[in-house]
Enzyme design. Structure first.
Site, PDB file in Angstrom:
ATOM      1  N   SER A  12       0.232   1.225 -10.427  1.00  0.00           N
ATOM      2  CA  SER A  12      -0.261   1.127  -9.048  1.00  0.00           C
ATOM      3  C   SER A  12      -0.738   2.433  -8.407  1.00  0.00           C
ATOM      4  O   SER A  12      -1.273   2.407  -7.305  1.00  0.00           O
ATOM      5  CB  SER A  12       0.811   0.511  -8.145  1.00  0.00           C
ATOM      6  OG  SER A  12       0.917  -0.864  -8.378  1.00  0.00           O
ATOM      7  N   LYS A  49       1.244   5.471   1.944  1.00  0.00           N
ATOM      8  CA  LYS A  49       1.230   4.060   1.576  1.00  0.00           C
ATOM      9  C   LYS A  49       2.247   3.339   2.460  1.00  0.00           C
ATOM     10  O   LYS A  49       3.337   3.876   2.708  1.00  0.00           O
ATOM     11  CB  LYS A  49       1.604   3.910   0.094  1.00  0.00           C
ATOM     12  CG  LYS A  49       1.538   2.483  -0.430  1.00  0.00           C
ATOM     13  CD  LYS A  49       1.844   2.429  -1.934  1.00  0.00           C
ATOM     14  CE  LYS A  49       1.731   1.018  -2.487  1.00  0.00           C
ATOM     15  NZ  LYS A  49       1.994   0.939  -3.937  1.00  0.00           N
ATOM     16  N   SER A  98      -1.542  -1.418  -6.831  1.00  0.00           N
ATOM     17  CA  SER A  98      -1.307  -1.860  -5.477  1.00  0.00           C
ATOM     18  C   SER A  98      -1.602  -0.808  -4.411  1.00  0.00           C
ATOM     19  O   SER A  98      -1.754  -1.155  -3.240  1.00  0.00           O
ATOM     20  CB  SER A  98       0.144  -2.308  -5.332  1.00  0.00           C
ATOM     21  OG  SER A  98       1.018  -1.199  -5.476  1.00  0.00           O
TER      22      SER A  98
END
Lengths: 482, 95
Positions: free
Chosen positions: A175, A76, A151
């Protein structure tokens, strides 16, 4: 080879069926062919990946026995990666080349994993749909008109589309679990403090926790135990060695007491999702688990408490972006005030500004007690309610999300509707507990997530239960047509 | 809790974020909506409840008082928009 588990890949690399370079090339070709439909990567690090793969091949020749050696993954874009842009999905950090690596990234590098690049995310991890990324929305691989969740949407989409074997993520209010549910992959957020936050761009420091996405609980266990462990560079890191998450994973779950949360099956939950989650729970029962109805009445307070605490901490953490030391700087500032203000106004997107303003408001003079302090008190009530339930049950279960993946732009003009997508996940962050999402049976061709919540430090029990479920069912093996 | 434009303008000033008039209106609307969500929490009796600032009730760990940091100034300053003689440059503050 894209359907292999990590253990199968590791065996194939050692038997010489293919080399790490061949494996990495194969994945890079898939990214090139498929990612234009998804937009899951912000940065692809092809050259570094091929060099690391050549190094892995040399280590394999020397008999190195790391089970993760040569395994292609993605990070990420919130994790700092030395020498590689770390944008956090924001224009503010579009030009930021991280000068060091996050501890979690270093640990995975040391174990021999190969990063193929940096995965998209909502800007500064603020969002539940991956639509707030500066680099554009990410599409759900099961239906590209829908969101992948957020997210960590890029991570979930890339794992589901088999563009990487696994990917790191972070979970502040859901997330990891919510996008794992929307994309049909396994995603685990460990206990707060298990994975070091050093080098992980801060959003809400008392809630943020790194974790992993994979296509099975077994793969997730291998990666999570490697990422975990005490880090003196993170003052909130738990002072305990990394847990062994793999050796007990084959043990039966007979007799395990699983509390099913009554409030998670309320009117917000879509009927078909409820049925799918009940089907998954029935499978756990067939494996010998005992289902017990439990009630968490304080859970409904989690969303309001979360949005006060997370926004407050975000407003403090994001004060560092001032256009002076790194990140976006406005052109030709007339004075220091103008430099700060225009750099921030130009560098941040709408949702980030919304959270900063909310956070600044709830912390401002006259409102602190009513909002921030009250939220932290409610937080204790929420945690204590979990602690009380864990005296009676070993795990807590329910749906991960109230619906399957929603259409893009469905909630873009209504922040509160978007926030309610995390209705079943935020309480876990407030309490600091570990939790995961595993795929259940799909609804109308879209994945559904079963959420399992564990007591503090019980990642092993969570992954064992998820693994046993995956040994008995094939929901996690379903994959989108791309 | 009612909020008006001046609350949004004050928060925006404190956070050093510039808002156009239309943006102020939007953010006011959003803030009102978010605060009405937060209101649900206000009715809860939290007398005698201690706030929980960190989920683990953790205390700050201690370490030996030794220098552990190494000098990365050059690397870090290579990321800066403007530097001179090892300093970060900002617009002139003092006349």
């Amino acid at each position: 080879m894209i359907d292999y588990s990590i253990t199968e890949l590791s065996n194939a690399l050692r038997s010489g069926k293919f080399s790490s370079v061949e494996l990495v090339q194969h994945y890079l070709q898939r990214i090139e062919a498929i990612d234009p439909q998804l937009n899951s990567f912000i940065t692809i690090t092809e050259q570094q990946a091929l060099a690391a793969a050549a190094n892995a091949d040399a280590l394999l020749q020397q008999g190195n026995d790391s089970p993760l050696l040569g395994i292609p993954i993605g990070h990420k874009d919130i994790f700092c990666t030395d020498g590689v842009r770390t944008s956090c999905g924001s224009k503010m950090l579009d030009n930021f080349i991280a000068p060091y690596s996050a501890t979690a990234v270093s640990k995975l590098n040391d174990a021999g994993t190969i990063s193929l690049g940096k995965l998209s995310m909502d800007e500064f991890a603020m969002g539940s749909s991956n639509e707030t990324s500066f680099y554009g929305a990410v599409n759900n691989p099961w239906d590209t008109e829908r969101v992948p969740g957020g997210s960590s949407g890029g991570s979930a989409a890339a794992v589901a589309a088999k563009l990487v074997v696994a990917a790191t993520g972070t979970d502040t209010g859901g997330s990891i679990r919510q996008p794992a549910a929307f994309c049909g992959v396994t995603g685990i957020k460990p206990t707060y403090g298990r994975v070091s936050r050093y080098g992980m761009v801060a959003f809400s420091s008392s809630l943020d926790q790194g974790g992993i996405f994979a296509r099975s609980a077994e793969d997730a266990a291998l990666l999570l135990q490697t990422m975990s462990g005490h880090d003196p560079l993170d003052s909130t890191s738990i002072d305990q060695p990394a847990p062994d998450l793999t050796s007990g994973i084959n043990q039966s779950i007979a007799g395990l007491r699983i509390g099913v949360v009554k409030e998670f099956f309320s009117e917000e939950l879509a009927g078909q999702v409820a049925t799918a989650v009940q089907t998954a729970l029935a499978e756990l029962e067939k494996l010998g688990a005992v289902l017990v109805d439990i009630s968490l009445p304080k859970n409904k307070l989690a969303i309001p408490a979360y949005y006060v605490i997370a926004s407050a901490e975000a407003s403090a953490n994001l004060a560092r972006y001032d256009g002076v030391r790194y990140g976006h700087r406005a052109d030709d500032p007339v004075d220091l005030e103008d430099l700060y203000k225009r750099s921030r106004t130009e560098g941040f997107g709408t949702e980030v500004k919304r959270r900063i303003l909310t956070g600044t408001f709830v912390l401002s003079s006259g409102y602190y007690d009513a909002y921030y302090l009250q939220a932290q008190k409610v937080r204790r009530l929420i945690r204590d309610e979990f602690v009380e339930q864990f005296k009676e049950v070993d795990l807590i279960a329910g749906p991960t999300t109230p619906t399957t993946a929603f259409k893009k732009r469905a909630h873009s003009d209504d922040p509160v509707a978007m926030y309610l997508s995390d209705i079943y996940t935020t309480a876990v962050n407030l309490a600091g507990l570990p939790a995961l999402s595993v795929p259940g049976p799909a609804v109308d061709g879209l994945p559904v997530g079963l959420q399992l919540i564990g007591n503090f430090l019980q990642e092993n029990l969570l992954l064992r239960t998820a693994h046993q479920l995956q040994q008995a069912t094939d929901w996690h093996l379903q994959s989108p047509d791309l | 809790m009612s909020v008006d434009r001046s609350d949004v303008e004050k928060a925006a000033h404190l956070a050093r974020i510039g808002l156009s008039s239309t943006e102020t209106d939007h953010h006011l609307q959003d803030l009102q909506q978010i605060l009405s969500l937060i209101e649900q929490m206000q009715a809860i009796d939290t007398n005698n409840i201690e706030p929980l600032f960190s989920p683990l009730d953790a205390i700050q760990p201690m370490r030996k008082d030794q220098v552990t940091e190494t000098d990365h100034r050059e690397r870090f300053q290579s990321l800066a928009p403007a530097t001179d003689k090892k300093h970060y440059l900002v617009p002139k503050v003092i006349e």
